[in-house]
Write a protein that holds these residues in place. Structure first.
Motif, PDB file in Angstrom:
ATOM      1  N   LYS A 168      39.029  30.313  53.313  1.00  0.00           N
ATOM      2  CA  LYS A 168      38.659  31.710  53.508  1.00  0.00           C
ATOM      3  C   LYS A 168      39.869  32.638  53.485  1.00  0.00           C
ATOM      4  CE  LYS A 168      34.275  30.734  54.146  1.00  0.00           C
ATOM      5  NZ  LYS A 168      33.264  31.112  53.136  1.00  0.00           N
ATOM      6  N   ASN A 169      41.064  32.052  53.628  1.00  0.00           N
ATOM      7  CA  ASN A 169      42.289  32.849  53.640  1.00  0.00           C
ATOM      8  C   ASN A 169      43.023  32.807  52.300  1.00  0.00           C
ATOM      9  OD1 ASN A 169      42.092  33.627  56.430  1.00  0.00           O
ATOM     10  ND2 ASN A 169      42.716  31.560  56.978  1.00  0.00           N
ATOM     11  N   ALA A 170      42.352  32.358  51.254  1.00  0.00           N
ATOM     12  CA  ALA A 170      42.976  32.352  49.930  1.00  0.00           C
ATOM     13  C   ALA A 170      43.421  33.766  49.565  1.00  0.00           C
ATOM     14  CB  ALA A 170      41.995  31.826  48.893  1.00  0.00           C
ATOM     15  N   GLU A 171      44.554  33.852  48.879  1.00  0.00           N
ATOM     16  CA  GLU A 171      45.122  35.164  48.555  1.00  0.00           C
ATOM     17  C   GLU A 171      44.222  35.994  47.653  1.00  0.00           C
ATOM     18  OE1 GLU A 171      48.310  32.845  50.262  1.00  0.00           O
ATOM     19  OE2 GLU A 171      46.754  32.358  48.798  1.00  0.00           O
ATOM     20  N   CYS A 172      43.459  35.342  46.803  1.00  0.00           N
ATOM     21  CA  CYS A 172      42.583  36.073  45.881  1.00  0.00           C
ATOM     22  C   CYS A 172      41.271  35.312  45.730  1.00  0.00           C
ATOM     23  CB  CYS A 172      43.278  36.210  44.525  1.00  0.00           C
ATOM     24  SG  CYS A 172      42.417  37.272  43.359  1.00  0.00           S
ATOM     25  N   LEU A 185      39.923  38.674  35.091  1.00  0.00           N
ATOM     26  CA  LEU A 185      41.370  38.760  34.872  1.00  0.00           C
ATOM     27  C   LEU A 185      41.943  40.029  35.487  1.00  0.00           C
ATOM     28  CD1 LEU A 185      43.971  37.711  33.533  1.00  0.00           C
ATOM     29  CD2 LEU A 185      43.316  39.006  31.481  1.00  0.00           C
ATOM     30  N   GLU A 186      41.263  41.150  35.302  1.00  0.00           N
ATOM     31  CA  GLU A 186      41.752  42.416  35.849  1.00  0.00           C
ATOM     32  C   GLU A 186      41.842  42.364  37.373  1.00  0.00           C
ATOM     33  OE1 GLU A 186      40.687  47.222  35.810  1.00  0.00           O
ATOM     34  OE2 GLU A 186      39.497  45.812  34.619  1.00  0.00           O
ATOM     35  N   VAL A 187      40.796  41.797  38.000  1.00  0.00           N
ATOM     36  CA  VAL A 187      40.792  41.680  39.459  1.00  0.00           C
ATOM     37  C   VAL A 187      41.957  40.805  39.919  1.00  0.00           C
ATOM     38  CG1 VAL A 187      39.537  40.756  41.446  1.00  0.00           C
ATOM     39  CG2 VAL A 187      38.308  42.051  39.694  1.00  0.00           C
ATOM     40  N   VAL A 188      42.168  39.685  39.231  1.00  0.00           N
ATOM     41  CA  VAL A 188      43.224  38.751  39.615  1.00  0.00           C
ATOM     42  C   VAL A 188      44.603  39.366  39.407  1.00  0.00           C
ATOM     43  CG1 VAL A 188      44.322  36.553  39.007  1.00  0.00           C
ATOM     44  CG2 VAL A 188      41.837  36.687  39.279  1.00  0.00           C
ATOM     45  N   LEU A 192      47.319  39.799  42.324  1.00  0.00           N
ATOM     46  CA  LEU A 192      48.643  39.197  42.281  1.00  0.00           C
ATOM     47  C   LEU A 192      49.747  40.243  42.356  1.00  0.00           C
ATOM     48  CD1 LEU A 192      48.267  36.331  39.637  1.00  0.00           C
ATOM     49  CD2 LEU A 192      48.313  36.170  42.133  1.00  0.00           C
ATOM     50  N   GLN A 193      49.504  41.398  41.787  1.00  0.00           N
ATOM     51  CA  GLN A 193      50.492  42.476  41.889  1.00  0.00           C
ATOM     52  C   GLN A 193      50.706  42.866  43.345  1.00  0.00           C
ATOM     53  OE1 GLN A 193      48.885  45.486  39.265  1.00  0.00           O
ATOM     54  NE2 GLN A 193      50.101  44.782  37.517  1.00  0.00           N
ATOM     55  N   GLY A 200      57.834  40.997  47.942  1.00  0.00           N
ATOM     56  CA  GLY A 200      59.043  41.505  47.341  1.00  0.00           C
ATOM     57  C   GLY A 200      59.559  40.689  46.172  1.00  0.00           C
ATOM     58  N   ILE A 201      58.635  40.039  45.441  1.00  0.00           N
ATOM     59  CA  ILE A 201      59.059  39.205  44.326  1.00  0.00           C
ATOM     60  C   ILE A 201      58.608  39.811  43.009  1.00  0.00           C
ATOM     61  CG2 ILE A 201      59.205  37.027  45.584  1.00  0.00           C
ATOM     62  CD1 ILE A 201      56.386  36.357  44.761  1.00  0.00           C
ATOM     63  N   CYS A 202      59.441  39.615  41.980  1.00  0.00           N
ATOM     64  CA  CYS A 202      59.144  40.187  40.662  1.00  0.00           C
ATOM     65  C   CYS A 202      58.250  39.243  39.856  1.00  0.00           C
ATOM     66  CB  CYS A 202      60.421  40.429  39.912  1.00  0.00           C
ATOM     67  SG  CYS A 202      61.536  41.592  40.749  1.00  0.00           S
TER      68      CYS A 202
END
Length: 202
Positions: A168-172, A185-188, A192-193, A200-202
């Motif tokens: 339930k705590n998955a990032e997306c 894809l757009e949602v993901v 991720l952005q 703070g990662i590129c």
């Protein structure tokens, strides 16, 4: 947090696309790989269906083999990251402990869970041609339950023989039951952005 004066810093990271067979994992992983590669990111797509035959050349389709395969899958991802690239992991991993193992081994890790009702996943999977994965997995698993008929090479089928353990705590988390692949894809990408910005990662 790996930032320098508020500016993002290059760090290698991994995302694991997971969910039931037929939920759209491989489609999303391929699209995400193309998008991130075109954006200039050094990225590798690691697919369990492709790697499994190397991990377990002569499978007996046991729980121990699955454990072994997913351990090697995570170790492959770590090795790729150590070579200076990011990783998209494409694999069902129905036991949460296997994704947790990746989370424990990888500093910057995110799970992308494609949520899909079993009946919808069955419908989508029924049209899949024989390839890296046996065709008509669900149909054969249900037939096995009803009649006892065995199919060579058919192990436990997630969603029929064993449940998928959700985090339930998955990032997306994306419900793919009534959404087109481009919209998934757009949602993901947006998810991720936000995740990368938060760390703070590129």
């Amino acid at each position: 947090m790996p930032t320098l004066n508020g500016i993002c810093v290059n760090r290698n990271w991994a995302v694991w696309v997971t969910g039931l067979p037929g939920c759209g994992k491989s489609t999303l992983a391929a699209m995400l790989y193309e998008k991130l590669r075109d954006d200039g990111l050094k990225i590798v797509k690691l697919c369990m269906d492709e790697r499994r035959k190397f991990y377990i050349p002569n499978p007996e389709y046991t729980c121990h083999e699955r454990q072994q395969a997913y351990t090697l899958f995570v170790e492959d991802a770590v090795s790729i990251m150590e070579s200076g690239r990011c990783v998209i992991m494409d694999g069902t991993a129905h036991e949460k402990c296997w994704r947790q193992y990746a989370r424990d081994k990888i500093e910057f890790f995110a799970e992308i869970y494609l949520q899909c009702p079993v009946n919808m996943a069955m419908k989508r999977e029924s049209g899949r041609q024989q390839g890296l994965v046996m065709a008509k997995l669900y149909e054969k698993a249900l037939e096995r339950q009803l009649s006892g008929r065995e199919y060579e090479g058919l192990g436990e089928v997630i969603g029929v023989d064993v449940p998928f353990e959700e985090d339930k705590n998955a990032e997306c988390i994306v419900d793919t039951s009534n959404i087109a692949p481009d919209d998934v894809l757009e949602v993901v990408i947006n998810c991720l952005q936000k995740w990368r910005k938060m760390h703070g990662i590129c």
